[in-house]
Design an enzyme around this catalytic site. Sequence first.
Site, mmCIF file in Angstrom:
data_model
loop_
_atom_site.group_PDB
_atom_site.id
_atom_site.type_symbol
_atom_site.label_atom_id
_atom_site.label_comp_id
_atom_site.label_asym_id
_atom_site.label_seq_id
_atom_site.Cartn_x
_atom_site.Cartn_y
_atom_site.Cartn_z
ATOM 1 N N GLY A 10 12.433 -5.223 -27.792
ATOM 2 C CA GLY A 10 13.328 -4.616 -28.692
ATOM 3 C C GLY A 10 13.066 -5.297 -30.165
ATOM 4 O O GLY A 10 14.193 -5.444 -30.766
ATOM 5 N N THR A 12 10.981 -5.424 -33.938
ATOM 6 C CA THR A 12 10.630 -4.323 -34.866
ATOM 7 C C THR A 12 9.794 -3.156 -34.323
ATOM 8 O O THR A 12 9.927 -2.201 -34.488
ATOM 9 C CB THR A 12 10.077 -4.774 -36.114
ATOM 10 O OG1 THR A 12 10.910 -5.950 -36.624
ATOM 11 C CG2 THR A 12 10.171 -3.877 -37.350
ATOM 12 N N GLU A 46 9.187 -9.200 -42.927
ATOM 13 C CA GLU A 46 10.095 -8.873 -44.008
ATOM 14 C C GLU A 46 9.648 -7.975 -45.264
ATOM 15 O O GLU A 46 10.318 -7.606 -45.973
ATOM 16 C CB GLU A 46 11.091 -9.630 -44.569
ATOM 17 C CG GLU A 46 11.769 -10.373 -43.231
ATOM 18 C CD GLU A 46 13.015 -11.326 -43.563
ATOM 19 O OE1 GLU A 46 12.841 -11.737 -44.168
ATOM 20 O OE2 GLU A 46 13.781 -11.279 -42.731
ATOM 21 N N ALA A 47 8.244 -8.291 -45.386
ATOM 22 C CA ALA A 47 7.564 -7.537 -46.544
ATOM 23 C C ALA A 47 6.706 -6.536 -46.032
ATOM 24 O O ALA A 47 6.031 -6.522 -44.822
ATOM 25 C CB ALA A 47 6.690 -8.561 -47.102
ATOM 26 N N LYS A 75 9.085 -3.608 -53.414
ATOM 27 C CA LYS A 75 7.866 -4.481 -53.475
ATOM 28 C C LYS A 75 6.791 -3.654 -54.040
ATOM 29 O O LYS A 75 6.304 -2.532 -53.738
ATOM 30 C CB LYS A 75 7.569 -4.919 -52.293
ATOM 31 C CG LYS A 75 6.122 -5.702 -52.231
ATOM 32 C CD LYS A 75 5.699 -6.171 -50.770
ATOM 33 C CE LYS A 75 4.209 -6.413 -50.779
ATOM 34 N NZ LYS A 75 3.779 -6.784 -49.510
ATOM 35 N N VAL A 198 12.692 -8.308 -18.108
ATOM 36 C CA VAL A 198 11.791 -7.819 -17.183
ATOM 37 C C VAL A 198 11.198 -8.922 -16.542
ATOM 38 O O VAL A 198 10.761 -9.803 -17.067
ATOM 39 C CB VAL A 198 10.892 -6.979 -17.974
ATOM 40 C CG1 VAL A 198 9.636 -6.603 -17.094
ATOM 41 C CG2 VAL A 198 11.456 -5.647 -18.426
ATOM 42 N N THR A 360 0.566 -6.729 -43.208
ATOM 43 C CA THR A 360 0.324 -5.740 -42.562
ATOM 44 C C THR A 360 0.775 -5.511 -41.098
ATOM 45 O O THR A 360 0.260 -4.421 -40.540
ATOM 46 C CB THR A 360 -1.299 -5.785 -42.426
ATOM 47 O OG1 THR A 360 -1.833 -6.898 -42.014
ATOM 48 C CG2 THR A 360 -2.000 -5.419 -43.721
ATOM 49 N N GLY A 361 1.582 -6.497 -40.654
ATOM 50 C CA GLY A 361 1.818 -6.242 -39.420
ATOM 51 C C GLY A 361 2.853 -5.070 -39.056
ATOM 52 O O GLY A 361 2.888 -4.474 -38.197
HETATM 53 P P1 FAD Z 1 8.981 -9.656 -31.231
HETATM 54 O O1 FAD Z 1 9.773 -9.803 -32.488
HETATM 55 O O2 FAD Z 1 8.340 -10.681 -30.832
HETATM 56 O O3 FAD Z 1 9.665 -9.047 -30.244
HETATM 57 C C1 FAD Z 1 9.530 -9.038 -29.013
HETATM 58 C C2 FAD Z 1 10.580 -8.495 -27.957
HETATM 59 O O4 FAD Z 1 10.131 -8.334 -26.635
HETATM 60 C C3 FAD Z 1 11.908 -9.248 -28.185
HETATM 61 O O5 FAD Z 1 13.089 -8.269 -28.075
HETATM 62 C C4 FAD Z 1 11.900 -9.748 -26.771
HETATM 63 O O6 FAD Z 1 13.258 -9.953 -26.091
HETATM 64 C C5 FAD Z 1 11.488 -8.739 -25.637
HETATM 65 N N1 FAD Z 1 10.603 -9.219 -24.314
HETATM 66 C C6 FAD Z 1 9.673 -10.322 -24.376
HETATM 67 N N2 FAD Z 1 9.708 -10.705 -23.089
HETATM 68 C C7 FAD Z 1 10.550 -9.718 -22.369
HETATM 69 C C8 FAD Z 1 10.863 -9.515 -21.177
HETATM 70 N N3 FAD Z 1 10.390 -10.225 -20.118
HETATM 71 N N4 FAD Z 1 11.610 -8.748 -20.886
HETATM 72 C C9 FAD Z 1 12.487 -7.882 -21.798
HETATM 73 N N5 FAD Z 1 12.211 -8.208 -22.954
HETATM 74 C C10 FAD Z 1 11.124 -9.036 -23.506
HETATM 75 N N6 FAD Z 1 4.731 -8.332 -40.676
HETATM 76 C C11 FAD Z 1 4.990 -7.430 -41.829
HETATM 77 O O7 FAD Z 1 4.672 -6.391 -42.023
HETATM 78 N N7 FAD Z 1 5.337 -8.263 -43.161
HETATM 79 C C12 FAD Z 1 5.377 -9.495 -43.189
HETATM 80 O O8 FAD Z 1 5.811 -10.069 -43.961
HETATM 81 C C13 FAD Z 1 5.231 -10.283 -41.767
HETATM 82 N N8 FAD Z 1 5.440 -11.660 -41.752
HETATM 83 C C14 FAD Z 1 5.032 -12.116 -40.668
HETATM 84 C C15 FAD Z 1 5.267 -13.736 -40.903
HETATM 85 C C16 FAD Z 1 5.149 -14.363 -39.500
HETATM 86 C C17 FAD Z 1 4.938 -15.831 -39.479
HETATM 87 C C18 FAD Z 1 4.679 -13.707 -38.331
HETATM 88 C C19 FAD Z 1 4.431 -14.679 -37.047
HETATM 89 C C20 FAD Z 1 4.726 -12.345 -38.297
HETATM 90 C C21 FAD Z 1 4.985 -11.568 -39.435
HETATM 91 N N9 FAD Z 1 4.650 -10.304 -39.464
HETATM 92 C C22 FAD Z 1 4.833 -9.489 -40.697
HETATM 93 C C23 FAD Z 1 4.528 -9.536 -38.146
HETATM 94 C C24 FAD Z 1 5.774 -8.937 -37.833
HETATM 95 O O9 FAD Z 1 6.750 -10.007 -37.704
HETATM 96 C C25 FAD Z 1 5.779 -8.249 -36.339
HETATM 97 O O10 FAD Z 1 4.646 -7.478 -36.274
HETATM 98 C C26 FAD Z 1 6.843 -7.414 -35.933
HETATM 99 O O11 FAD Z 1 8.166 -8.504 -36.279
HETATM 100 C C27 FAD Z 1 6.885 -7.080 -34.853
HETATM 101 O O12 FAD Z 1 7.144 -7.791 -33.679
HETATM 102 P P2 FAD Z 1 7.024 -7.387 -32.328
HETATM 103 O O13 FAD Z 1 8.269 -6.241 -32.013
HETATM 104 O O14 FAD Z 1 5.766 -6.833 -31.741
HETATM 105 O O15 FAD Z 1 7.265 -8.676 -31.429
#
Ligand code: FAD
Length: 518
Positions: A10, A12, A46-47, A75, A198, A360-361
Site C-alpha cells: 500500500g 504509492t 515527492e518529485a 515543478k 502477508v 522517474t520512480g
Molecule cells: P513502498 O513504499 O516500499 O511500499 C511497499 C508496501 O508494501 C508497503 O505498504 C508495505 O507495508 C507493503 N508490504 C511489504 N511487505 C508486505 C507484506 N509482507 N505484507 C503486506 N504488505 C507488505 N520517485 C519519484 O517519482 N520521485 C522522487 O523524487 C523519488 N525519490 C526517491 C528517493 C529515494 C531515496 C528512493 C529510495 C525512492 C524515490 N522515489 C522517487 C521512488 C518512489 O519513492 C517509489 O517509486 C514509490 O514510493 C513507490 O514505492 P513502492 O510503493 O513500490 O514501495
Amino acid sequence: MVKNVVIVGGGTSGWMTAAYLRAAFGDRIAVTLVESKNIATIGVGEATFSTIRHFFDYLGLNEREWMPPCHATYKLAIRFENWRAPGHHFYHPFERLRVVDGFPLTDWWLHARPGGSFDRDCFVISWLCEAQRSPRYLSGDLFEQDFTENPDERAYRTTLAEQNTQFPYAYHFDAALLASYLTRYGTERGVRHVLDDVVDVRLDERGWIDNVLTKEHGELTGDLFIDCTGFRGMLLNKALSVPFISYQDNLPNDRAVALRVPADMAERGIRPCTTATAQDAGWIWTIPLYGRVGTGYVYAGDYCTPDEAERTLREFVGPAADGLDANHIRMRIGRSERSWVNNCVAIGLSSGFVEPLESTGLFFIQNAVEQLVKHFPGEHWDDRLRESYNRQVGNAMDGVREFLSLHYHAAARSDNDYWKDAATRPIPDGLAERLELWQARLPDNETVFPHYHGFESYSYTAMLLGLGGVPLQAPPALRHFDRGRADRELRLVREQAETLVAKLPSQYEYFARLNGDA
Ligand code: FAD
C-alpha cells in the site's frame, strides 16, 4: 476471465495501481489491496515527471481538488547545482526546444556562442524558475497560452522536428498525503482494503500464484497478483524467483538519507523546481512543498558512510534540521529481469528503480499501470501480451539508466575520487556509441535511446550543455545559413520570459491563494 486482482503493498505504487485499475475498468474488475500495518512505506518519492498530469486526468482529479490536501506545488524543471563546478547551476526544464530552419535553438546557440547560459537563452522556463514564478496566473490560466496564441507571428519556418508541445510542468507533493488521498479515492470506488501482513505466497503445481496467506484474514485468492511490496519484491523476486538485474556498475549510488524539514514558505518562497546539488559522494535533493521541504542525500556507500552522509545533509540544511529524525534508506538499483511472470506483475520498487535524479520512480509506476491496462488479459492468458509488456517496461527503465549514466559521465566536476571515477565508470554500450556521435552533432530523437523512456532529445541536449564535461560542436552546416531568424528567436525567448516574469504571480502567492491562506 481475469476478474479478481490482488495487490500486495500500500505504498504509492499499490495505491496508484488500485486507483488506476478502478478508473479504467470500474466494477468489471474487483481489486483487493492488502498492506501491512507493520512494514512502513519508503516514505519518499515527492518529485515527479511531467507526464504525471495524465495520471491525475485519467482519474478525473482536478488540481484545485487534490493539490491542497497533498501540500503540492508545481515543478517546472530540475535545477542542477555544482555538477560542472562550484557555484555553477543550470536547468533541465520541461520545455521542448524551438526549431529554426530545421535546427533546434541549441544548435544555433552553440553556433553563435552568444555568451550567457544556454538554458536561459533557449528556454523560457529557466527564467520562471530563477524568479520563482507560478506557471499559472491567479485566474488559473496557464502561462503557455501567452506565446502560442499567435503562431503566425513566430519568426521561423517549421519542419517535421516540431511536435505537439510538451506539458510544461510536473508536481511536488507529500508522499504520505498523496497515499492517503489515493486510498480514499480507491476505497470510495470499491477497492477492498485489507490491513494485514502477508506471511506466505502459495504457488500451484504450475508455479502460478494461487493465493497469498495473511496473518489475520486467511487466504486472499485472485486471478492476477500485483507485487507492490517495494524493494522486498516478495511475490516476483522471492516467491517466483525472478532474477534482478543490477545497474550498479553504471550507477553506484545505493543509499540515501532523508529529512522532512518544516519551512515558512511565505518567508522562503517556493522554487518551482527540484534542486539537485552535487556533493562529494552523490547529490542532495531539495523539494519544496507547501509548508515543508523534502530533502535527502543520495550517495554511494563505497565512498561515504551513513554517518558522514547524515552530517553532510544536516550541514546543508542548517539549523532547521536540528531535532529532526533522519530516514536512512538502502536502494536496490536495477530492474527485475521480467516484471510480469505467470499471473504476477511487479509494479513500483519491486519492478525496478534507478536513483531519483530525474524523478522517474512514479513515472515508472504510471507507465507500468498504463501498459498493464493495455495488455490486460481477457479470457485467456496470452504470452505475446506478457512479453510485449515486459519489453516495454524493461526498455523504459533501461532507457532511464542510460540517461542517468550520462549525467555522471558528462559532468565536468572532477575534484575527488567519486567524481573522477564518475567520468571513467562503465557506461551502457549503446550510450558509448551515441556519445561519439553527439560530440559531432547534438542529440535528436533519431539518435537517443531508441525506445520510449519518457525523455526526448532536448533533455539529453540540456544535460550535455549544462554538465560541460563532453566537448560539443555546432552543426557545420549552420555556417552556410543566415543567422537572422535564429537571432530573432533567441531575442524572442528573452522578451517572452521577461514579460512572463513581470506578469505571473510567484509560486508562493499562487498556492497561498489556492490553499486559502491569502
Ligand atoms: P513502498 O513504499 O516500499 O511500499 C511497499 C508496501 O508494501 C508497503 O505498504 C508495505 O507495508 C507493503 N508490504 C511489504 N511487505 C508486505 C507484506 N509482507 N505484507 C503486506 N504488505 C507488505 N520517485 C519519484 O517519482 N520521485 C522522487 O523524487 C523519488 N525519490 C526517491 C528517493 C529515494 C531515496 C528512493 C529510495 C525512492 C524515490 N522515489 C522517487 C521512488 C518512489 O519513492 C517509489 O517509486 C514509490 O514510493 C513507490 O514505492 P513502492 O510503493 O513500490 O514501495
